[in-house]
Each structure stands twice: as C-alpha cells, then as structure tokens.
Write a protein that holds these residues in place. Structure first.
Motif, mmCIF file in Angstrom:
data_model
loop_
_atom_site.group_PDB
_atom_site.id
_atom_site.type_symbol
_atom_site.label_atom_id
_atom_site.label_comp_id
_atom_site.label_asym_id
_atom_site.label_seq_id
_atom_site.Cartn_x
_atom_site.Cartn_y
_atom_site.Cartn_z
ATOM 1 N N PHE A 48 28.573 19.231 50.903
ATOM 2 C CA PHE A 48 27.538 20.414 50.746
ATOM 3 C C PHE A 48 26.660 19.956 51.043
ATOM 4 O O PHE A 48 25.396 20.896 51.843
ATOM 5 C CB PHE A 48 28.023 21.155 49.465
ATOM 6 N N LEU A 49 26.214 19.093 50.494
ATOM 7 C CA LEU A 49 24.840 18.719 50.814
ATOM 8 C C LEU A 49 24.638 18.259 52.194
ATOM 9 O O LEU A 49 23.842 18.626 52.686
ATOM 10 C CB LEU A 49 24.274 17.262 49.805
ATOM 11 N N HIS A 50 25.111 17.545 53.303
ATOM 12 C CA HIS A 50 25.233 17.447 53.910
ATOM 13 C C HIS A 50 25.407 19.035 55.391
ATOM 14 O O HIS A 50 24.824 18.477 56.079
ATOM 15 C CB HIS A 50 26.463 16.856 54.597
ATOM 16 N N LEU A 51 26.248 19.520 54.381
ATOM 17 C CA LEU A 51 26.467 20.380 55.430
ATOM 18 C C LEU A 51 25.191 21.988 55.186
ATOM 19 O O LEU A 51 25.013 22.685 55.878
ATOM 20 C CB LEU A 51 28.052 21.380 55.283
ATOM 21 N N LEU A 52 24.418 21.889 54.103
ATOM 22 C CA LEU A 52 23.358 22.397 53.889
ATOM 23 C C LEU A 52 21.808 21.833 54.233
ATOM 24 O O LEU A 52 21.618 23.024 55.017
ATOM 25 C CB LEU A 52 23.124 21.757 52.129
ATOM 26 N N VAL A 53 21.283 21.014 55.210
ATOM 27 C CA VAL A 53 21.289 21.161 56.369
ATOM 28 C C VAL A 53 21.103 22.074 57.528
ATOM 29 O O VAL A 53 20.186 22.225 57.528
ATOM 30 C CB VAL A 53 21.230 19.360 56.924
ATOM 31 N N PRO A 54 22.236 21.921 58.394
ATOM 32 C CA PRO A 54 21.781 22.432 59.364
ATOM 33 C C PRO A 54 22.167 23.951 59.017
ATOM 34 O O PRO A 54 21.208 24.763 59.903
ATOM 35 C CB PRO A 54 23.054 22.563 60.585
ATOM 36 N N ILE A 55 22.908 24.476 58.204
ATOM 37 C CA ILE A 55 23.313 25.854 58.106
ATOM 38 C C ILE A 55 22.203 26.506 57.791
ATOM 39 O O ILE A 55 22.149 27.841 58.206
ATOM 40 C CB ILE A 55 24.513 25.933 57.505
ATOM 41 N N GLY A 56 21.286 25.700 56.355
ATOM 42 C CA GLY A 56 20.793 26.299 55.237
ATOM 43 C C GLY A 56 19.016 26.321 56.244
ATOM 44 O O GLY A 56 18.362 26.944 55.901
ATOM 45 N N GLY A 57 18.938 26.075 57.497
ATOM 46 C CA GLY A 57 17.919 25.553 58.235
ATOM 47 C C GLY A 57 16.910 25.812 58.204
ATOM 48 O O GLY A 57 17.430 24.514 56.839
ATOM 49 N N PRO A 58 15.607 25.414 58.470
ATOM 50 C CA PRO A 58 14.876 24.658 57.537
ATOM 51 C C PRO A 58 14.677 24.708 56.126
ATOM 52 O O PRO A 58 14.100 23.811 55.031
ATOM 53 C CB PRO A 58 13.008 25.645 57.176
ATOM 54 N N VAL A 59 14.822 26.175 55.141
ATOM 55 C CA VAL A 59 15.663 26.075 53.597
ATOM 56 C C VAL A 59 16.453 25.450 53.738
ATOM 57 O O VAL A 59 15.496 24.333 52.095
ATOM 58 C CB VAL A 59 15.468 27.727 53.561
ATOM 59 N N GLY A 60 17.301 25.242 54.317
ATOM 60 C CA GLY A 60 18.050 24.081 54.317
ATOM 61 C C GLY A 60 18.071 23.286 53.484
ATOM 62 O O GLY A 60 18.575 21.825 52.551
ATOM 63 N N LEU A 61 17.450 22.515 54.687
ATOM 64 C CA LEU A 61 16.361 21.630 54.646
ATOM 65 C C LEU A 61 15.570 21.170 53.540
ATOM 66 O O LEU A 61 15.227 20.021 52.507
ATOM 67 C CB LEU A 61 16.022 21.156 55.916
ATOM 68 N N ALA A 62 14.490 21.840 52.940
ATOM 69 C CA ALA A 62 14.307 21.707 52.104
ATOM 70 C C ALA A 62 15.159 21.595 50.303
ATOM 71 O O ALA A 62 14.342 20.732 50.160
ATOM 72 C CB ALA A 62 13.091 22.442 51.727
ATOM 73 N N ILE A 63 15.789 22.428 50.469
ATOM 74 C CA ILE A 63 16.783 22.321 49.429
ATOM 75 C C ILE A 63 17.275 21.117 49.279
ATOM 76 O O ILE A 63 17.786 20.102 48.037
ATOM 77 C CB ILE A 63 17.576 23.533 49.635
ATOM 78 N N SER A 64 17.931 20.100 50.685
ATOM 79 C CA SER A 64 18.291 19.215 50.719
ATOM 80 C C SER A 64 17.248 18.092 50.233
ATOM 81 O O SER A 64 17.760 17.417 48.991
ATOM 82 C CB SER A 64 18.864 18.707 51.938
ATOM 83 N N VAL A 65 16.266 18.101 50.499
ATOM 84 C CA VAL A 65 15.465 16.956 49.887
ATOM 85 C C VAL A 65 14.862 16.666 48.336
ATOM 86 O O VAL A 65 15.144 16.322 47.683
ATOM 87 C CB VAL A 65 14.097 17.313 51.474
ATOM 88 N N VAL A 66 14.632 18.130 48.266
ATOM 89 C CA VAL A 66 14.049 18.789 47.020
ATOM 90 C C VAL A 66 15.336 18.003 45.439
ATOM 91 O O VAL A 66 15.161 17.381 44.691
ATOM 92 C CB VAL A 66 14.128 20.084 46.498
ATOM 93 N N VAL A 67 16.532 18.274 46.880
ATOM 94 C CA VAL A 67 17.660 17.617 45.745
ATOM 95 C C VAL A 67 18.158 16.398 45.185
ATOM 96 O O VAL A 67 18.239 15.896 44.593
ATOM 97 C CB VAL A 67 19.173 18.625 45.957
ATOM 98 N N GLY A 68 18.216 15.753 46.493
ATOM 99 C CA GLY A 68 17.899 14.266 46.961
ATOM 100 C C GLY A 68 16.103 13.920 46.108
ATOM 101 O O GLY A 68 16.705 12.538 45.122
ATOM 102 N N LEU A 69 15.434 14.103 46.079
ATOM 103 C CA LEU A 69 14.283 13.592 45.380
ATOM 104 C C LEU A 69 14.508 14.433 43.413
ATOM 105 O O LEU A 69 14.141 12.998 42.911
ATOM 106 C CB LEU A 69 13.041 14.388 45.869
ATOM 107 N N PHE A 70 14.384 14.936 43.261
ATOM 108 C CA PHE A 70 14.220 15.634 42.112
ATOM 109 C C PHE A 70 15.466 16.560 41.039
ATOM 110 O O PHE A 70 15.697 15.650 40.278
ATOM 111 C CB PHE A 70 12.925 16.568 41.916
#
Length: 154
Positions: A48-70
């Motif tokens: 799901f984390l991988h798929l969140l990057v392209p499907i979520g657009g910029p928001v998905g990319l930001a969410i993936s980064v936030v999940v990974g960092l914090f």
C-alpha cells in the motif's frame, strides 16, 4: 540463470539475503531458505505504501514521506525497509526536479524535457512495479534510479 537485479544489489532484508563474506563458504554453498511471501508480516502495508506514491499524486507522495519519517515506525522489517526505500526514491525525484529546473533556467530545454520525462516515468511506473514485486516476493524493493549505473558487488 543469473540472480535477480534486486538480489545482485544485496538489497533484500530478512531471510534469504545475500550471504556476507564473514559467514564463510559453507553458508554460501547452502541455498537460502526463503519465507513464503504470504507469511511475511507487513506485506500488505508495504504494498500500500508503494501504491500510495503514484495513485495519491502529490498528496500521496507527501503522505508516504510523512509515514516514513514520523508516523510509521513499524517494527516489521519489510515495512520499515519499504519506508526507507520510498524516502530514498523521493530524494532521487527531488534531485531530478532540481536538475530539470536548473536546465530549464539555463535554457537547455531539450535536456530539461528529457530529465522531466525520466522523472515522470519513474514516478508513475516504478512504484507500481515495486508494489507488485513486494507483494509477490515479500521483500523490500530498491528503487533503481541510481543503481542502474552502479556495478553490483560480487
């Protein structure tokens, strides 16, 4: 038949990782015992984390980064390795963006278009490949933007 690209880079975590030189020839001779993909904990979340990057657009990319960092800090090796891989991938995309903008400002439009094309293709294509590969194998997928020019260790 040769080993898979991800194995050559030694990027696999957990059971079945490439043997280190310190383990000796006996361990290298024995075939690695790989855990079935369905038994790997965190496989669905990592996918799901991988798929969140392209499907979520910029928001998905930001969410993936936030999940990974914090927010994430999942103790399962597959999920934590996936979070780190996504962070490295985002850093690589940022470098490509900076190069593309710099080329645009330097009025090198053809090189800028090529850089942005590579960036867009990687952003849309690689996370989907990573999600499918992670779900099928239960192992961490390294995004190979820089590794395509690096020789694997023997």
């Amino acid at each position: 038949m040769g080993r898979f690209y991800q194995d050559e880079l030694g990027s696999s975590l957990g059971p079945g990782a490439a043997p280190s030189p310190a383990t000796g020839a006996a361990a290298a001779a024995a075939p690695p015992q790989r855990v079935p993909a369905a038994a790997v904990p965190g496989r669905t979340k990592a996918t799901f984390l991988h798929l969140l990057v392209p499907i979520g657009g910029p928001v998905g990319l930001a969410i993936s980064v936030v999940v990974g960092l914090f927010a994430g800090r999942d103790p399962r090796p597959l999920v934590s390795g996936t979070e780190r891989a996504i962070l490295r991938f985002v850093a690589q995309l940022v470098v490509l963006l900076v190069v593309g903008v710099t080329l645009t400002l330097a009025e090198q439009k053809q090189w800028a278009i090529a850089t942005f094309s590579v960036m867009a293709g990687a952003y849309l294509f690689l996370p989907v490949v990573a999600a499918v590969w992670t779900y099928a194998t239960g192992r961490v997928f390294r995004y190979p933007l820089w590794d395509l020019v690096r020789r694997p260790r023997r």
